[in-house]
Design an enzyme around this catalytic site. Structure first.
Site, mmCIF file in Angstrom:
data_model
loop_
_atom_site.group_PDB
_atom_site.id
_atom_site.type_symbol
_atom_site.label_atom_id
_atom_site.label_comp_id
_atom_site.label_asym_id
_atom_site.label_seq_id
_atom_site.Cartn_x
_atom_site.Cartn_y
_atom_site.Cartn_z
ATOM 1 N N ARG A 223 15.305 -18.243 11.729
ATOM 2 C CA ARG A 223 15.115 -16.791 11.672
ATOM 3 C C ARG A 223 16.719 -16.565 11.196
ATOM 4 O O ARG A 223 17.334 -17.235 11.132
ATOM 5 C CB ARG A 223 15.009 -15.957 13.031
ATOM 6 C CG ARG A 223 15.346 -16.730 14.350
ATOM 7 C CD ARG A 223 16.889 -17.028 14.551
ATOM 8 N NE ARG A 223 17.743 -15.883 14.321
ATOM 9 C CZ ARG A 223 19.074 -15.886 13.969
ATOM 10 N NH1 ARG A 223 19.541 -17.004 13.691
ATOM 11 N NH2 ARG A 223 19.565 -14.713 13.581
ATOM 12 N N GLY A 224 16.955 -15.229 10.822
ATOM 13 C CA GLY A 224 18.029 -14.696 9.929
ATOM 14 C C GLY A 224 17.644 -14.549 8.395
ATOM 15 O O GLY A 224 17.070 -15.505 8.161
ATOM 16 N N ALA A 225 18.045 -13.605 7.859
ATOM 17 C CA ALA A 225 17.385 -13.004 6.722
ATOM 18 C C ALA A 225 17.642 -13.962 5.659
ATOM 19 O O ALA A 225 16.864 -14.328 4.993
ATOM 20 C CB ALA A 225 18.049 -11.551 6.377
ATOM 21 N N ASP B 21 19.277 -7.250 7.363
ATOM 22 C CA ASP B 21 18.024 -7.786 7.057
ATOM 23 C C ASP B 21 17.581 -7.131 5.697
ATOM 24 O O ASP B 21 16.775 -7.811 5.033
ATOM 25 C CB ASP B 21 17.156 -7.695 8.031
ATOM 26 C CG ASP B 21 17.486 -8.571 8.974
ATOM 27 O OD1 ASP B 21 18.318 -8.268 10.073
ATOM 28 O OD2 ASP B 21 16.915 -9.755 9.181
HETATM 29 O O1 MRU Z 1 15.200 -11.354 14.352
HETATM 30 P P1 MRU Z 1 16.303 -12.426 13.409
HETATM 31 O O2 MRU Z 1 16.910 -13.159 14.682
HETATM 32 O O3 MRU Z 1 15.792 -13.158 12.173
HETATM 33 O O4 MRU Z 1 17.112 -11.206 13.146
HETATM 34 C C1 MRU Z 1 18.354 -11.726 12.479
HETATM 35 C C2 MRU Z 1 19.295 -10.560 12.113
HETATM 36 O O5 MRU Z 1 19.156 -9.427 12.609
HETATM 37 C C3 MRU Z 1 20.462 -10.963 11.457
HETATM 38 O O6 MRU Z 1 21.695 -10.065 11.809
HETATM 39 C C4 MRU Z 1 20.406 -10.855 10.151
HETATM 40 O O7 MRU Z 1 19.415 -11.474 9.551
HETATM 41 C C5 MRU Z 1 21.489 -11.005 9.276
HETATM 42 S S1 MRU Z 1 21.568 -13.283 9.377
HETATM 43 C C6 MRU Z 1 22.801 -13.816 8.265
#
Ligand code: MRU
Length: 344
Positions: free
Chosen positions: A48-50, A237
């Site tokens: 997970r994480g964009a 995101d």
């Molecule tokens: O639901 P997630 O854990 O995928 O959400 C991630 C986030 O909101 C992060 O802040 C975002 O993706 C930036 S990561 C470098």
């Protein structure tokens, strides 16, 4: 030298992910043998994480090409486009996912052989992964220029090595500031309901030996009001053309506090997180996730049965609450509309 955390690798035609669902209790790998495994891993938040879901998606397309390699050409293209569509829909909010799939899909050129296409896809996925690390390091440098020699920084969710290929966006800026010798102290929000802050960010901070405290999300307002926070760094995101930014649920609330108490509020994100196609944040699809994420923690019920749940995974911070956006191309100041357009 400390070994850096790498959230994924592609080896022997398999995508190997750190399973982010089980950290920090266990360090386990999750192996994707085909593109459907990648779709599952993104949807279930193994990864997970964009930025990193974009990279995982790119390798998912490589796995699809391996799977369908021997099909007659027309069937190969049909299955490849279907695989791209399926991977594309694994999560709706982070635009890096769609960006990476489009970049891969563009290589499905009908005049090429399957062998050539597979080779092109593999090279492109490796390139996307490599660019992610380079981009993070550049954002680290730009972001560090905004950080005073001694600073207490508040962050939300996980934006570190686990959310990218290996360095991080907002946490990458913190890493750069620390390694440049600055006296940095971090407050990390636990980030309910999935606890990315306590399970993942706190884990990374401990691994790196960065001085930090973990707080319940509701503590942040008091710290901000009491002048204990010098700046806030968060990831993104999806960023609309006017600067409105979707990020982990709770980010908007922090931005309101930051604006009220005049604390700088920075978004750290690669330009691949900017969706130039949408004018404002109201056009961003906000993922709603299962009610179980709110009613249970690690399988243990923390709410009564049959209570109705609302569980949006992201919120939109309006551009006016954002001090600046730190990208690999530089720091984007206001007016965002104009300055974001110049990045295109
Ligand atoms: O639901 P997630 O854990 O995928 O959400 C991630 C986030 O909101 C992060 O802040 C975002 O993706 C930036 S990561 C470098």
């Amino acid at each position: 030298m400390k070994k850096s955390i790498r959230s994924l690798k592609f080896k022997n035609n398999k995508l190997i992910l750190i399973d982010q669902r089980v950290l920090p209790q266990r360090y386990e790998e999750f192996i994707c043998n085909n593109y459907k495994d990648v779709e599952f891993a993104i949807a279930d938040m193994v990864v997970r994480g964009a930025p990193v879901i974009g990279v995982a998606a790119a390798y998912g397309v490589v796995l699809a090409a391996l799977e369908f390699f021997d099909l007659p050409k027309r069937d190969f293209f049909r299955e490849m486009h279907l695989a791209c569509d399926i991977i594309n829909k694994s999560r709706p909010t982070a635009v890096n996912l769609m960006w990476a799939v489009t970049r891969m899909r563009n290589l499905l050129v009908e005049s090429k052989t399957q062998k050539e296409i597979l080779s092109d896809l593999r090279k492109e996925a490796d390139k996307i992964a490599k660019e992610d690390v380079q981009t993070n390091k550049k954002m680290g440098q730009f972001g560090n220029s905004l950080i005073p020699p001694k600073a207490t920084i508040l962050t939300h969710c996980n934006t570190g090595a686990l959310a990218t290929v290996e360095y991080g966006t907002a946490l990458g800026v913190i890493r750069t500031a620390v390694s440049s010798g600055k006296d940095i102290f971090v407050y990390a929000d636990e980030t309910r309901p999935r606890l990315q802050g306590s399970r993942l960010t706190a884990w990374e901070l401990v691994q790196e030996g960065i001085p930090a405290r973990l707080i319940a999300d509701s503590v942040a307002a008091t710290l901000i009001r009491d002048g204990k926070i010098d700046l806030i760094l968060v990831g993104a995101d999806r960023i609309a053309a006017n600067g409105d930014t979707a990020n982990k649920i709770g980010t908007f609330m922090l931005s309101v506090m930051a604006r009220t108490y005049d604390v700088p509020f920075y978004i750290v994100a690669p330009t691949t997180t900017i969706d130039f196609e949408i004018e404002t944040g109201s056009e961003i699809e906000i993922e709603e996730r299962s009610s179980q994420e709110v009613t249970h923690i690690k399988g243990v019920p923390v709410a009564p049965n049959n209570i109705d749940i609302y569980n949006p995974a992201f919120d939109v911070t309006p551009a006016e609450n954002i001090t600046a956006i730190i990208t690999e191309k530089g720091i984007i100041n206001k007016p965002f509309n104009e300055n974001i357009l110049n990045l295109k």
